[in-house]
Design a protein around this motif. Structure first.
Motif, PDB file in Angstrom:
ATOM      1  N   ALA A 186       0.796  -1.223  -0.132  1.00 21.83           N
ATOM      2  CA  ALA A 186      -0.152   0.002   0.250  1.00 21.83           C
ATOM      3  C   ALA A 186       0.682   1.183  -0.133  1.00 21.83           C
ATOM      4  CB  ALA A 186      -0.962   0.020   1.255  1.00 21.83           C
ATOM      5  N   MET A 187       1.932   1.297   0.828  1.00 21.84           N
ATOM      6  CA  MET A 187       2.810   2.476   0.812  1.00 21.84           C
ATOM      7  C   MET A 187       3.299   2.748  -0.458  1.00 21.84           C
ATOM      8  SD  MET A 187       4.672   2.473   4.562  1.00 21.84           S
ATOM      9  CE  MET A 187       5.210   3.992   4.442  1.00 21.84           C
ATOM     10  N   LEU A 188       3.974   1.558  -1.012  1.00 23.92           N
ATOM     11  CA  LEU A 188       4.763   1.623  -2.510  1.00 23.92           C
ATOM     12  C   LEU A 188       3.711   2.089  -3.707  1.00 23.92           C
ATOM     13  CD1 LEU A 188       7.275  -1.259  -2.147  1.00 23.92           C
ATOM     14  CD2 LEU A 188       7.478   1.135  -1.998  1.00 23.92           C
ATOM     15  N   THR A 189       2.517   1.475  -3.588  1.00 24.50           N
ATOM     16  CA  THR A 189       1.623   1.762  -4.595  1.00 24.50           C
ATOM     17  C   THR A 189       0.583   3.037  -4.648  1.00 24.50           C
ATOM     18  OG1 THR A 189      -0.067   0.192  -3.822  1.00 24.50           O
ATOM     19  CG2 THR A 189       1.539  -0.511  -5.252  1.00 24.50           C
ATOM     20  N   TYR A 190       0.583   3.573  -3.489  1.00 22.09           N
ATOM     21  CA  TYR A 190      -0.283   4.713  -3.153  1.00 22.09           C
ATOM     22  C   TYR A 190       0.308   5.730  -2.421  1.00 22.09           C
ATOM     23  CZ  TYR A 190      -4.357   7.386  -1.652  1.00 22.09           C
ATOM     24  OH  TYR A 190      -5.317   8.434  -1.591  1.00 22.09           O
ATOM     25  N   ILE A 388      11.411   3.078   3.344  1.00 25.37           N
ATOM     26  CA  ILE A 388      10.456   3.967   2.557  1.00 25.37           C
ATOM     27  C   ILE A 388      10.466   5.438   3.172  1.00 25.37           C
ATOM     28  CG2 ILE A 388       8.362   4.098   1.964  1.00 25.37           C
ATOM     29  CD1 ILE A 388       8.026   1.251   1.934  1.00 25.37           C
ATOM     30  N   VAL A 389      10.452   5.389   4.278  1.00 27.18           N
ATOM     31  CA  VAL A 389      10.560   6.996   4.835  1.00 27.18           C
ATOM     32  C   VAL A 389      11.693   7.665   4.899  1.00 27.18           C
ATOM     33  CG1 VAL A 389      10.168   8.188   6.898  1.00 27.18           C
ATOM     34  CG2 VAL A 389       9.025   6.065   6.793  1.00 27.18           C
ATOM     35  N   LEU A 390      12.957   6.968   4.948  1.00 24.29           N
ATOM     36  CA  LEU A 390      14.135   7.431   4.492  1.00 24.29           C
ATOM     37  C   LEU A 390      14.406   7.898   2.973  1.00 24.29           C
ATOM     38  CD1 LEU A 390      16.705   5.301   6.381  1.00 24.29           C
ATOM     39  CD2 LEU A 390      16.149   7.875   6.674  1.00 24.29           C
ATOM     40  N   ALA A 391      13.723   7.072   2.063  1.00 21.69           N
ATOM     41  CA  ALA A 391      13.834   7.365   0.672  1.00 21.69           C
ATOM     42  C   ALA A 391      12.978   8.504   0.207  1.00 21.69           C
ATOM     43  CB  ALA A 391      13.149   6.230  -0.189  1.00 21.69           C
TER      44      ALA A 391
END
Length: 404
Positions: A186-190, A388-391
């Motif tokens: 969900a985080m990567l796609t939305y 993901i947050v760091l990116a």
């Protein structure tokens, strides 16, 4: 007298279903008419069970929990001196399950007709496994049916308890893994596409971590359904290949060679086999028949084949312990306990003790694995979310440095 399952219309035209006993289907219909019902369909319970053709625990069968309760109730009633037909009637009336009611009355009908309990149980092979029927037959031949029913009840309850523990131990980690995967997807796609769109207006080089996350997000959004289809196809192909003995044997053999999983697999299958063999042999079933039935509770194919080869050696005159030890697939403590039982003449007792030892080891291994696996899942999930947050934050930090 036989048991019949019927559907009929009452005086108000409503359809009702239930069970009724009668010598013939014609008499059962007449009994329904005497009650003010108009019969629509009537089927003998044994015929319906035999024609269902469904595997154990489906269709004409009963669940493991229902079998456990059925066995315990029947054991208590027979132990208290109640005649077998009355005990089966009481079990039928006590149960809330229509399947158990139907089967109990069907077994009772066979008993009333003069058949043994084992012969009556044979009418319902989907409900009662071979172990159950063979043990009952041995109990009737030895005149110790009440004692055998008690042992069967304990056996079924222990199997059910072990199965419940395994399921409970597996549910939480499985749910945790599922939630973790769904959150990351969900985080990567939305979430990521919403945030990353801000970086389009920034005329600067993005960090490698951010580029990798953007590429992963784009791949999932464009090819996610294809990836899901490939995974489904792989699972389907694997399940089809597992139906062939050659492939299944290789997979099961590789499981036995794995450090922790192999020990768990070996202990679980050994525990089930020795428990089954102990109750069968202790009930008076010949050792070769007990081994043949015992293979049905062994899931691992190489271990099942090892038991079959051991049965051949036992038939030729070898001892059980030496025959099982030839494969080197069974725990040494089990082999030693069986050898001790053969020497002392207490084989059934040593088999039960071996089963208890293996079941405790399975519980310990499962508890240890879950104790390590659960925090590991949380750490991995937290690490992925942190990446993901760091990116997302790294380009913002770079932008702040440029402004300064």
């Amino acid at each position: 007298m036989s048991a019949f399952e019927y559907s009929a219309l009452d005086a108000r035209g409503r359809q009702v279903k239930g069970l009724i006993e009668g010598d013939t289907a014609r008499q059962a219909r007449q009994l329904l008419r005497d009650r003010g019902l108009s019969p629509l369909d009537i089927t003998e319970v044994a015929e319906r069970s035999a024609s269902s053709g469904m595997p154990f625990q489906r269709g004409g069968g009963i669940s493991h929990t229902e079998l456990s309760l059925f066995t315990r109730q029947l054991a208590i009633l027979v132990r208290s001196g109640l005649p077998l037909d009355e005990a089966l009637t009481a079990v039928s009336e006590q149960s809330e399950s229509k399947r158990v009611q139907r089967i109990a009355l069907g077994v009772r009908s066979g008993v009333i007709e003069g058949n043994t309990l084992a012969m009556s149980l044979n009418q319902f092979p989907n409900a009662f496994p071979p172990l159950f029927r063979a043990t009952i037959e041995a109990g009737e031949q030895s005149g110790k049916l009440d004692y055998i029913l008690e042992r069967l009840a304990e056996y079924v309850e222990k199997r059910q308890a072990m199965r419940s523990k395994m399921m409970i131990a597996a549910v939480y980690p499985l749910a945790l893994v599922t939630v973790a995967i769904l959150v990351v997807i969900a985080m990567l796609t939305y979430v990521v596409p919403q945030v990353v769109s801000v970086f389009d207006s920034i005329d600067t080089e993005l960090p490698p971590l951010t580029k990798g996350m953007i590429a992963t997000s784009a791949f999932l959004r464009e090819y996610g359904w294809l990836l899901l289809g490939l995974i489904a196809a792989a699972v389907f192909s694997f399940s089809r290949m597992m139906r062939t003995d050659a492939f299944k044997r290789r997979i099961h053999l590789s499981l036995l060679r794995m450090p922790i999983v192999g020990r768990l697999t070996r202990s679980a299958n050994t525990g089930r086999f020795t428990r089954t063999l102990g109750i069968l042999f202790g009930s008076g079933v010949p050792i070769l028949d007990a081994m043949r039935i015992g293979t049905q509770v062994v899931d691992n194919l190489p271990m099942k084949e090892a038991i079959e080869e051991a049965a051949i050696k036992v038939r030729e005159g070898a001892t059980l312990s030496r025959s099982l030890n030839a494969s080197k697939l069974f725990p040494p403590i089990t082999i030693h306990l069986i050898a001790s039982g053969e020497t002392s003449g207490k084989l059934d007792e040593m088999l039960d003790r071996s089963a208890e030892n293996q079941e405790r080891e399975v519980e310990t291994l499962v508890a240890t694995l879950m104790g390590v696996f659960e925090p590991l899942i949380i750490v991995v999930m937290g690490g992925m979310v942190m990446l993901i947050v760091l990116a997302i934050l790294m380009p913002i930090f770079d932008l702040n440095n440029l402004v300064k």
